[in-house]
Design a protein around this motif. Structure first.
Motif, PDB file in Angstrom:
ATOM      1  N   ARG A   9       0.885  -1.256  -0.240  1.00 29.46           N
ATOM      2  CA  ARG A   9      -0.092  -0.046   0.060  1.00 29.46           C
ATOM      3  C   ARG A   9       1.057   1.164   0.016  1.00 29.46           C
ATOM      4  N   ILE A  10       0.907   1.883  -0.877  1.00 35.47           N
ATOM      5  CA  ILE A  10       1.775   3.142  -1.246  1.00 35.47           C
ATOM      6  C   ILE A  10       0.968   4.386  -0.511  1.00 35.47           C
ATOM      7  N   PRO A  11       1.573   4.917   0.608  1.00 34.77           N
ATOM      8  CA  PRO A  11       0.839   5.885   1.047  1.00 34.77           C
ATOM      9  C   PRO A  11       1.156   7.162   0.527  1.00 34.77           C
ATOM     10  N   LEU A  12       0.447   8.296   0.203  1.00 39.34           N
ATOM     11  CA  LEU A  12       0.608   9.446  -0.411  1.00 39.34           C
ATOM     12  C   LEU A  12      -0.363  10.517   0.478  1.00 39.34           C
ATOM     13  N   VAL A  13       0.361  11.749   0.522  1.00 38.32           N
ATOM     14  CA  VAL A  13      -0.018  13.010   1.309  1.00 38.32           C
ATOM     15  C   VAL A  13      -0.350  14.064   0.134  1.00 38.32           C
ATOM     16  N   SER A  14      -1.483  14.699   0.061  1.00 36.52           N
ATOM     17  CA  SER A  14      -1.902  15.648  -0.629  1.00 36.52           C
ATOM     18  C   SER A  14      -2.393  16.841  -0.218  1.00 36.52           C
ATOM     19  N   TRP A  15      -2.133  17.996  -0.764  1.00 42.07           N
ATOM     20  CA  TRP A  15      -2.500  19.399  -0.528  1.00 42.07           C
ATOM     21  C   TRP A  15      -3.062  20.028  -1.836  1.00 42.07           C
ATOM     22  N   ALA A  16      -4.277  20.530  -1.576  1.00 36.43           N
ATOM     23  CA  ALA A  16      -4.999  21.048  -2.913  1.00 36.43           C
ATOM     24  C   ALA A  16      -5.447  22.338  -2.709  1.00 36.43           C
ATOM     25  N   PRO A  17      -5.143  23.301  -3.639  1.00 36.79           N
ATOM     26  CA  PRO A  17      -5.896  24.557  -3.667  1.00 36.79           C
ATOM     27  C   PRO A  17      -7.037  24.455  -4.260  1.00 36.79           C
ATOM     28  N   GLN A  18      -8.028  25.383  -3.857  1.00 41.91           N
ATOM     29  CA  GLN A  18      -9.453  25.468  -4.449  1.00 41.91           C
ATOM     30  C   GLN A  18      -9.378  25.490  -6.146  1.00 41.91           C
ATOM     31  N   HIS A  19      -8.649  26.128  -6.596  1.00 41.79           N
ATOM     32  CA  HIS A  19      -8.566  26.121  -7.993  1.00 41.79           C
ATOM     33  C   HIS A  19      -7.181  26.035  -8.589  1.00 41.79           C
TER      34      HIS A  19
ATOM     35  N   GLY B  83      -1.242  28.334  -6.594  1.00 43.06           N
ATOM     36  CA  GLY B  83      -2.041  27.718  -7.547  1.00 43.06           C
ATOM     37  C   GLY B  83      -1.465  26.230  -7.887  1.00 43.06           C
ATOM     38  N   VAL B  84      -0.560  25.593  -6.890  1.00 44.84           N
ATOM     39  CA  VAL B  84       0.133  24.398  -7.269  1.00 44.84           C
ATOM     40  C   VAL B  84      -0.487  23.443  -6.250  1.00 44.84           C
ATOM     41  N   ALA B  85      -1.202  22.296  -6.774  1.00 46.08           N
ATOM     42  CA  ALA B  85      -1.423  21.133  -5.841  1.00 46.08           C
ATOM     43  C   ALA B  85      -0.205  20.262  -5.816  1.00 46.08           C
ATOM     44  N   VAL B  86      -0.341  19.796  -4.686  1.00 48.43           N
ATOM     45  CA  VAL B  86       1.015  18.994  -4.218  1.00 48.43           C
ATOM     46  C   VAL B  86       0.612  17.506  -3.966  1.00 48.43           C
ATOM     47  N   VAL B  87       1.332  16.326  -4.593  1.00 50.27           N
ATOM     48  CA  VAL B  87       1.074  15.148  -4.121  1.00 50.27           C
ATOM     49  C   VAL B  87       2.479  14.481  -3.872  1.00 50.27           C
ATOM     50  N   ALA B  88       2.578  14.003  -2.405  1.00 50.53           N
ATOM     51  CA  ALA B  88       3.937  13.572  -2.014  1.00 50.53           C
ATOM     52  C   ALA B  88       3.639  12.258  -1.709  1.00 50.53           C
ATOM     53  N   ILE B  89       4.732  11.236  -2.153  1.00 48.81           N
ATOM     54  CA  ILE B  89       4.846  10.053  -2.003  1.00 48.81           C
ATOM     55  C   ILE B  89       5.629   9.652  -0.592  1.00 48.81           C
ATOM     56  N   GLN B  90       5.151   8.440   0.130  1.00 46.35           N
ATOM     57  CA  GLN B  90       5.906   8.065   1.190  1.00 46.35           C
ATOM     58  C   GLN B  90       6.752   6.871   0.623  1.00 46.35           C
ATOM     59  N   HIS B  91       7.924   6.962   0.493  1.00 43.28           N
ATOM     60  CA  HIS B  91       8.844   5.691  -0.339  1.00 43.28           C
ATOM     61  C   HIS B  91       8.901   4.526   0.875  1.00 43.28           C
ATOM     62  N   ARG B  92       8.971   3.609   0.068  1.00 40.25           N
ATOM     63  CA  ARG B  92       9.009   2.171   0.956  1.00 40.25           C
ATOM     64  C   ARG B  92      10.214   2.387   1.952  1.00 40.25           C
ATOM     65  N   GLY B  93       9.806   1.780   3.189  1.00 38.91           N
ATOM     66  CA  GLY B  93      10.756   2.155   4.217  1.00 38.91           C
ATOM     67  C   GLY B  93      10.735   3.327   5.110  1.00 38.91           C
ATOM     68  N   HIS B  94       9.773   4.033   4.516  1.00 33.62           N
ATOM     69  CA  HIS B  94       9.897   5.481   5.242  1.00 33.62           C
ATOM     70  C   HIS B  94       8.308   5.686   5.708  1.00 33.62           C
ATOM     71  N   GLY B  95       8.117   6.761   6.488  1.00 28.12           N
ATOM     72  CA  GLY B  95       7.038   7.302   6.755  1.00 28.12           C
ATOM     73  C   GLY B  95       6.185   6.683   8.078  1.00 28.12           C
ATOM     74  N   PRO B  96       5.102   7.316   8.416  1.00 28.29           N
ATOM     75  CA  PRO B  96       4.294   6.873   9.643  1.00 28.29           C
ATOM     76  C   PRO B  96       3.651   5.530   9.205  1.00 28.29           C
ATOM     77  N   ASN B  97       3.282   5.034   8.094  1.00 29.16           N
ATOM     78  CA  ASN B  97       2.686   3.723   8.035  1.00 29.16           C
ATOM     79  C   ASN B  97       3.487   2.534   7.896  1.00 29.16           C
TER      80      ASN B  97
END
Length: 304
Positions: free
Chosen positions: A15-25, A54-68
């Protein structure tokens, strides 16, 4: 904007975790590949600022890293084909971002370890991105890398692929910090900002030791990077600090830029930030660094 946490299933049931932050437009999208022994949430301040432009951001949690990641898996890609798996994971996240924002220009941003995963991605999946930003990266010194790989594989053969080697830690992160003696902490090399360094040290998901398996995968993967076969029309932007030991205090970074140009890569921009260390987005001149990143991002308000 609060981060959104989700997962994408990989072919090997990871299960590849990802974290996203998105503006309204949103008018552009950036996928972030983080560095070694850190995690995606550390890019939240940058993501919020990019959202404002105006930039939407999607960040991957690489294998072996992150809270999951479980304690048993922390610092380890996979028992088999770990490098290819992290590159393929990134490909799935980029594909996911494309589906979310099909009409927007997509930039891939890779920091440190993530910059090399991003280069491997560009080599294999370059037609899936519109723009590439490589942060705190370095040249591919094949002679030194082959020597290092031989040592890592020797340790792995004796102690196993999940062994955490103090020798490797001393030769990498330990060696980086020696450039800043007398040291306040073990990680002065990360940033001139002591608050950022202290946050890193207090974060249980940062600064951990990686396995001989990960180091073997990582170095072996770097040796497979061949810019001569990349897309020649893919804009590549590079930035580093001239006091970053990973980039050989700017010398390795400059050599990397020259090597990319010699291979026919479209180097759209390059910048060495005077005095800056490894974590450029967390440096004392972060506002200047963030502005440069925004200017390298097509579709953002900087290009309106």
């Amino acid at each position: 904007m609060d981060p959104q946490h989700s997962f994408i299933n990989s072919p090997d049931n990871h299960r590849i975790p990802l974290v996203s932050w998105a503006p309204q437009h949103p008018c552009a999208v950036m996928v972030i590949a983080h560095g070694m022994a850190e995690h995606a949430a550390r890019y939240q301040a940058l993501a919020h600022w990019l959202n404002e432009h105006g930039v939407a951001v999607v960040a991957i949690q690489h294998r072996g890293h992150g809270p999951n990641c479980s304690d048993a898996e922390l610092g380890h890609y996979a028992d088999y084909q770990g490098w290819q798996k992290v590159v393929d994971d990134l490909a799935q996240i980029v594909s996911h971002a494309r589906k979310q924002y099909p009409a927007l220009p997509l930039t891939l941003f890779g920091h440190s370890m993530g910059s090399f995963i991003a280069q491997a991605f560009a080599q294999q999946y370059g037609d899936q991105i519109d723009n590439l930003i490589l942060c705190a990266t370095n040249r591919i010194d094949k002679t030194k890398l082959r020597v290092s790989l031989g040592l890592v594989r020797a340790i792995r053969a004796i102690r196993g692929k999940r062994h955490h080697s103090r020798l490797i830690d001393r030769m990498t992160f330990g060696a980086f910090n020696k450039a800043f003696t007398p040291n306040r902490t073990t990680h002065d090399w990360l940033s001139r900002d002591p608050q950022q360094v202290d946050r890193y040290l207090k974060d249980p998901l940062c600064g951990f030791s990686c396995t001989t398996g990960l180091w073997s995968d990582f170095i072996g993967g770097m040796l497979k990077i061949n810019p001569a076969i990349w897309r020649k029309d893919l804009p590549v932007h590079l930035l580093a600090g001239d006091q970053d030991p990973v980039g050989e205090m700017g010398n390795g970074f400059s050599r990397h830029v020259a090597d990319l140009r010699a291979a026919g890569v479209y180097v759209a921009s390059e910048r060495l930030f005077p005095g800056a260390r490894h974590e450029l987005v967390n440096e004392t001149n972060a506002d200047e660094v963030w502005a440069y990143i925004l200017n390298c991002t097509p579709g953002s308000t900087a290009h309106a």
